[in-house]
Design an enzyme around this catalytic site. Structure first.
Site, PDB file in Angstrom:
ATOM      1  N   ARG A  12       3.598  37.220 -49.879  1.00 23.62           N
ATOM      2  CA  ARG A  12       3.665  36.460 -48.636  1.00 23.62           C
ATOM      3  C   ARG A  12       4.008  37.273 -47.387  1.00 23.62           C
ATOM      4  NH1 ARG A  12       6.557  30.745 -49.868  1.00 23.62           N
ATOM      5  NH2 ARG A  12       8.401  32.037 -50.021  1.00 23.62           N
ATOM      6  N   ASP A  13       4.054  38.597 -47.491  1.00 23.72           N
ATOM      7  CA  ASP A  13       4.320  39.390 -46.288  1.00 23.72           C
ATOM      8  C   ASP A  13       3.660  40.767 -46.391  1.00 23.72           C
ATOM      9  OD1 ASP A  13       5.282  39.622 -43.708  1.00 23.72           O
ATOM     10  OD2 ASP A  13       7.247  40.348 -44.330  1.00 23.72           O
TER      11      ASP A  13
END
Length: 174
Positions: A12-13
């Site tokens: 997610r990043d």
């Protein structure tokens, strides 16, 4: 990424700032601070987390998302490495995130000087519909990645790294 997705985890990043290079040019993914664990009961999540310019549209739509958000981030990271900044970084983050969910959103494209294989790789990553976007196992078979031998991959990574440093220096000079 293939390994963490096999564990039903979402990073997610993914962005250049979370990819470290060893002295041999081997990339290592770091910063799992906003990673999510999926399981049999929860195959999607809906939390809005990550860095705005690398976020997949489905995160902002809040319909639930899965590991394919990382695929979008890989495409944005590829463009970041080529251009020195992620696409749309000239916009304030919230303006970009609001544009991202509009039907008129223009998917960023690589510069014309990039190879056709690279352009197609990025195009696959930046498929708007997550159902149509390839998963990491499919993406791992893409011609762009198949063209890269270990030696060639190291050269490409080092070239991208050098280009990134040059672009950052030019940006700082402005």
């Amino acid at each position: 990424i293939q390994y963490i997705h096999s564990l039903k985890k979402i990073h997610r990043d993914i962005k250049a700032g979370n990819v470290l290079l060893t002295s041999e040019g081997i990339p290592k993914l770091c910063d799992f601070g906003v990673a999510a664990q999926l399981d049999e009961q929860r195959m999607k999540t809906g939390t809005i987390v990550g860095s705005p310019y690398w976020m997949a549209p489905e995160i902002m739509k809040q319909d639930g998302y899965d590991t394919k958000v990382d695929i979008w981030s890989i495409g944005m990271t590829c463009l970041e490495l080529v251009n020195g900044n992620p696409p749309y970084s000239e916009l304030p983050p919230m303006v970009y995130l609001n544009k991202l969910i509009l039907p008129t959103f223009q998917i960023p494209k690589p510069p014309e000087s990039c190879s056709n294989e690279f352009k197609d790789f990025v195009k696959q990553c930046l498929t708007l519909d997550p159902i149509q976007r390839p998963d990491i196992n499919t993406l791992a078979e893409h011609n762009f990645l198949k063209l890269l031998t270990d030696t060639k991959a190291k050269e490409v990574i080092m070239d991208l790294h050098d280009n990134f440093k040059i672009a950052k220096a030019e940006q700082k000079a402005k």
